[in-house]
Design an enzyme around this catalytic site. Structure first.
Site, PDB file in Angstrom:
ATOM      1  N   ARG A  87       0.886  -1.171   0.000  1.00  0.00           N
ATOM      2  CA  ARG A  87       0.000   0.000   0.000  1.00  0.00           C
ATOM      3  C   ARG A  87       0.928   1.227   0.000  1.00  0.00           C
ATOM      4  NH1 ARG A  87      -4.634  -2.561  -1.088  1.00  0.00           N
ATOM      5  NH2 ARG A  87      -4.924  -4.350   0.254  1.00  0.00           N
ATOM      6  N   ASP A 165     -11.165 -11.827  -5.551  1.00  0.00           N
ATOM      7  CA  ASP A 165     -12.605 -11.632  -5.312  1.00  0.00           C
ATOM      8  C   ASP A 165     -13.439 -11.609  -6.589  1.00  0.00           C
ATOM      9  OD1 ASP A 165     -12.070 -11.426  -2.648  1.00  0.00           O
ATOM     10  OD2 ASP A 165     -12.078  -9.245  -2.592  1.00  0.00           O
ATOM     11  N   GLN A 299      -6.936 -18.686   1.021  1.00  0.00           N
ATOM     12  CA  GLN A 299      -7.507 -18.506  -0.328  1.00  0.00           C
ATOM     13  C   GLN A 299      -6.574 -17.756  -1.267  1.00  0.00           C
ATOM     14  OE1 GLN A 299     -11.915 -17.260   0.436  1.00  0.00           O
ATOM     15  NE2 GLN A 299     -10.797 -17.164   2.333  1.00  0.00           N
ATOM     16  N   ASN A 532     -12.568 -32.354 -27.632  1.00  0.00           N
ATOM     17  CA  ASN A 532     -12.518 -32.553 -29.092  1.00  0.00           C
ATOM     18  C   ASN A 532     -13.899 -32.588 -29.730  1.00  0.00           C
ATOM     19  OD1 ASN A 532     -13.223 -34.998 -27.898  1.00  0.00           O
ATOM     20  ND2 ASN A 532     -12.297 -36.222 -29.518  1.00  0.00           N
ATOM     21  N   ARG A 566      18.478 -31.349 -17.349  1.00  0.00           N
ATOM     22  CA  ARG A 566      17.623 -32.497 -17.615  1.00  0.00           C
ATOM     23  C   ARG A 566      16.403 -32.064 -18.425  1.00  0.00           C
ATOM     24  NH1 ARG A 566      16.940 -36.871 -13.019  1.00  0.00           N
ATOM     25  NH2 ARG A 566      18.953 -37.454 -13.890  1.00  0.00           N
ATOM     26  N   MET A 573      -2.826 -37.370 -22.827  1.00  0.00           N
ATOM     27  CA  MET A 573      -3.953 -37.981 -23.545  1.00  0.00           C
ATOM     28  C   MET A 573      -4.566 -36.944 -24.501  1.00  0.00           C
ATOM     29  SD  MET A 573      -5.957 -40.167 -20.693  1.00  0.00           S
ATOM     30  CE  MET A 573      -6.072 -41.910 -20.916  1.00  0.00           C
ATOM     31  N   MET A 662      -4.404 -41.167 -15.106  1.00  0.00           N
ATOM     32  CA  MET A 662      -4.543 -40.221 -13.984  1.00  0.00           C
ATOM     33  C   MET A 662      -5.185 -38.917 -14.471  1.00  0.00           C
ATOM     34  SD  MET A 662      -0.561 -39.242 -13.349  1.00  0.00           S
ATOM     35  CE  MET A 662      -0.803 -37.917 -12.193  1.00  0.00           C
ATOM     36  N   ARG A 737     -11.643 -37.628 -35.303  1.00  0.00           N
ATOM     37  CA  ARG A 737     -12.502 -37.272 -34.170  1.00  0.00           C
ATOM     38  C   ARG A 737     -12.130 -35.918 -33.560  1.00  0.00           C
ATOM     39  NH1 ARG A 737     -14.643 -41.801 -31.427  1.00  0.00           N
ATOM     40  NH2 ARG A 737     -13.872 -41.012 -29.467  1.00  0.00           N
TER      41      ARG A 737
END
Length: 780
Positions: A87, A165, A299, A532, A566, A573, A662, A737
């Protein structure tokens, strides 16, 4: 079609951009900061961090520092704001703003990107309006010369709203809101298990001093018994109504009650309603074991959700484009979200409307306050009101229509929330609701039974499909399904599922010429993690899956921070649809995402390896590569892993990870619960309308064979739209698809830009300053 516009024509050379976060912190602010920095550097502008908000701008010195590409590495997944927020009283004074202007001009900064709430953005606009006067004052005092005044004659301001909010008018979602909902729902889900064990009532207080969005949406997402929000205070005598509802629920064998209270909750006389007051009331009137849980700053904390990261990244890039395109006549703007479109709105129009909400509440014009909050807020409130109040049998209209609900395809988190919503809205409309288990296959076997209001209690938070779902299409069971529809007198169908559900609805439409039983209103809701289904930008379940991918990527990246050098190859998926890989890559800060829709070859793979080799020479010594499972027949995950391993020898190690099922599991995210609940409610209201239109009174039956009575309800750009499935045929690539055109492909270049690849970015949809849509006076 208008000519496409690409951002390569925009250059930031010679420009300096300052970025600051101000006001309360919100998860996702760092993603916005990262996007501003990287996009700014990408267009060859200088970018400066302004630490500690306006206080840092006033104090100057080390608080304003030029940053590099690496400065924002690893901040995407961090909550709060790494550049601090404070502030600042001095900035409210003219003298403070003069000092701030001096500090900016000395560094050549005349473009500001402000991430904060309405107070922070109002302060920025005032600063902009006074800018030329402040510079003249500095020139008179000899702090800066006339050339500096001329060179930095005007200040460009672009705002992004960071506030958990969601209290800012003009945007559907502010940065941080979705993450705050994640925190609330995690707590509610945990509390529900303990409350059930002891038959307790829990009063949960959530943030929202002036805005009830968090309370309202979390009440929708967990099926709370009662909610208190400032924009919609309870009527006189609410104490009796609430207690009678809680005791009715207990009488129906419900073992727990959840009451959600926004911290700014008020009654219709503008007097505060506190969580302690509600607890005392329940204990005194009903004698229930009641506990209060105040969520507080939990929150604000934690890692940002996938939605917030994508939202903030899109907004950050859009903010830089807005600064590059700004002219002295351009008003200060705020980048906001409408549906799934990033739009620019005049900052002060939004601020003014936000302030009008408070004035309306102070003047007890609560209906006006709700409408000023916007369509999204109003829809949430209307849906909650429909779902939370079970009418007595005497109050219900009686239509004698039978509506069946079924799940088709693979399970997707949020399906159960949609079924619950459909059943309860159907009962409220006066229909008899039937549940079909195991999709079309179960339908053909007669696995169908009536389902009541209480049967779907507690379904919103459950993952998977409680009804059971199968991928089987109705084609080979048409005769048996028609027999079951006749035997159970089914007058309408609600099909919730993925691509199989869409194909199933097409088959039922074609079968209408042979079976009158299918000449009834049919509505389909898209629910698949792959996202999809043609006709909808979003599907129920995709957001939950995206969060699983992003959380996993975060953990994997952390494991690489210890070992260094690395690269991880991660398979997602999605079938042939690259939505999960692309959006997961954008949210997780991936270097590249391979998808079927964007063909790639060995040269591109080689270029990616070289890019990562260069990256390993910097301080960011890790890489993340996502690959959609069907992106290429020959360039498999194993092939890419072996290629990277071989080519990266001596520079980096390579590891691979297949995420697998998962991605289908787990509790639904707040977005999927809310989206499923709202679209199912809308779908049942549409079915009711079509049932009335197609009811043939003389024969006492439903008959309709028009194309517009088999529809898919989907999100298109900014609106929820009912589209006849027959018309979607041309938009579909049935072999793979997927829809022929997919909106998210336009966001692919963002991931590449933020990973330092040179690329083309179509900004045809950007650049138009729109105006805030206000409710019509007649509505208020």
């Amino acid at each position: 079609m208008p000519d496409k516009k690409f951002f390569e024509n925009l250059s930031g050379e010679g420009k300096a951009i300052g970025v600051l976060t101000s006001g309360g912190d919100a998860q996702g602010m760092n993603a916005a900061v990262r996007a501003v920095v990287r996009m700014g550097i990408y267009v060859e502008a200088k970018v400066y961090f302004i630490y500690e908000g306006y206080q840092g701008m006033v104090d100057g010195g080390d608080n304003i520092a030029e940053v590099s590409w690496e400065s924002v590495s690893s901040i995407l997944q961090v909550g709060g704001t790494v550049i601090g927020s404070a502030r600042c009283k001095p900035f409210r004074t003219r003298e403070g703003r003069v000092r701030a202007a001096c500090n900016l001009v000395k560094r050549g900064i005349s473009n500001l990107c402000v991430i904060g709430g309405d107070g922070s953005l109002t302060g920025a606009n005032q600063f902009r309006e006074e800018w030329s006067g402040l510079l003249e004052e500095l020139a008179r005092s000899g702090e800066i010369d006339d050339e500096a005044v001329k060179k930095h004659a005007y200040l460009n301001i672009v705002g992004m709203v960071g506030s958990i909010d969601n209290d800012f008018c003009g945007t559907d979602m502010t940065i941080g809101t979705d993450s705050a909902l994640h925190r609330i729902i995690e707590v509610v889900d945990a509390i529900m298990t303990t409350a059930q064990s002891h038959q307790r009532t829990f009063v949960l207080e959530v943030m929202g001093r002036h805005c009830g969005y968090l309370a309202l949406v979390s009440a929708l997402a967990c099926g709370a018994d009662w909610v208190f929000i400032p924009e919609y205070p309870p009527e006189q005598g609410w104490e009796d109504q609430m207690c009678s509802k809680l005791s009715e629920n207990r009488a129906r064998k419900k073992r727990l009650n959840i009451i959600i209270v926004a911290e700014g909750a008020i009654d219709c006389h503008n007097k505060a309603i506190t969580s302690e007051q509600i607890k005392d009331l329940v204990v005194q009137r009903l004698g229930y074991d009641t506990r209060v849980t105040i969520l507080g700053h939990v929150q604000r904390g934690g890692t940002p959700s996938a939605f917030d990261r994508i939202l903030a990244s899109r907004m950050g890039v859009e903010a830089v484009l807005a600064l590059l395109e700004a002219t002295p006549k351009t008003p200060a703007c705020v980048v906001s979200l409408s549906g799934n479109q990033a739009v620019r709105l005049p900052l002060m129009e939004c601020v003014q409307m936000t302030q009008e909400v408070q004035k309306a509440m102070d003047g007890r014009k609560f209906l006006e306050a709700v409408q000023l909050r916007g369509r999204s807020f109003e829809n949430n409130l209307n849906t909650y009101k429909l779902l939370s109040n079970k009418k007595s049998a005497a109050e219900l209209p009686k239509t004698n229509f039978n509506v069946a609900v079924l799940n088709v395809g693979a399970p997707a988190a949020g399906m159960n929330a949609a079924v619950r919503s459909a059943v309860r809205i159907g009962i409220t409309e006066g229909h008899n609701m039937f549940a079909v288990t195991d999709g079309f296959e179960g339908f053909s076997r007669g696995q169908i039974k009536e389902i009541s209001w209480g049967d779907v209690g507690g379904w919103t938070g459950q993952g998977g499909s409680i009804l059971g779902t199968k991928r089987t299409l109705p084609g080979k069971y048409l005769k048996k399904i028609a027999e079951q529809m006749r035997a159970n007198n089914i007058n309408a169908l609600l099909v919730i599922g993925g691509f199989e559900a869409y194909e199933g609805c097409l088959q039922l439409t074609e079968a209408r010429s042979h079976f009158d039983e299918f000449c009834v209103p049919i509505c389909m809701l898209p629910a698949t993690i792959s996202n999809n289904v043609p006709g909808s930008d979003f599907s129920i379940g995709a957001d939950t899956s995206l969060n699983v991918i992003v959380e996993t990527c975060d953990r994997i990246k952390l494991s690489a921070s210890g070992t260094k050098r690395r690269v991880f190859i991660i398979e997602t998926m999605g079938g042939y649809c690259g939505y999960l890989a692309s959006m997961g890559g954008l949210a997780a800060g991936a270097d590249v995402a391979y998808i079927f829709e964007e063909k790639f070859d060995i040269r591109e793979l080689q270029a990616n390896v070289e890019h990562l080799t260069e990256k390993m020479k910097t301080s960011i010594q890790r890489g993340l590569v996502l690959r959609n499972e069907n992106s290429s027949e020959n360039y498999t995950t194993d092939f890419i892993y072996q290629l990277y391993s071989e080519e990266g020898k001596g520079v980096f190690d390579t590891r691979k990870n297949v995420l697998g099922h998962m991605q289908q599991g787990g509790a639904p995210s707040p977005f999927d619960r809310n989206f499923g609940t709202k679209i199912a409610a809308k779908a049942v209201l549409w079915l009711s309308k079509k049932l009335k239109e197609s009811h043939q009174r003389e024969e006492g039956k439903i008959f309709t064979n028009t194309e517009d009575t088999v529809c898919l309800l989907g999100m298109r750009r900014r609106n929820l739209v009912f589209q006849p499935v027959g018309q979607l045929r041309d938009e579909t690539d049935f072999e793979h698809r997927i829809p022929r055109e997919q909106w998210w492909l336009k966001l692919r270049p963002l991931m590449k830009i933020l990973a330092k690849y040179k690329t083309s970015y179509d900004i045809s949809d950007s650049g138009q300053l729109e105006h805030v849509r206000r409710p019509k006076p007649t509505e208020a």
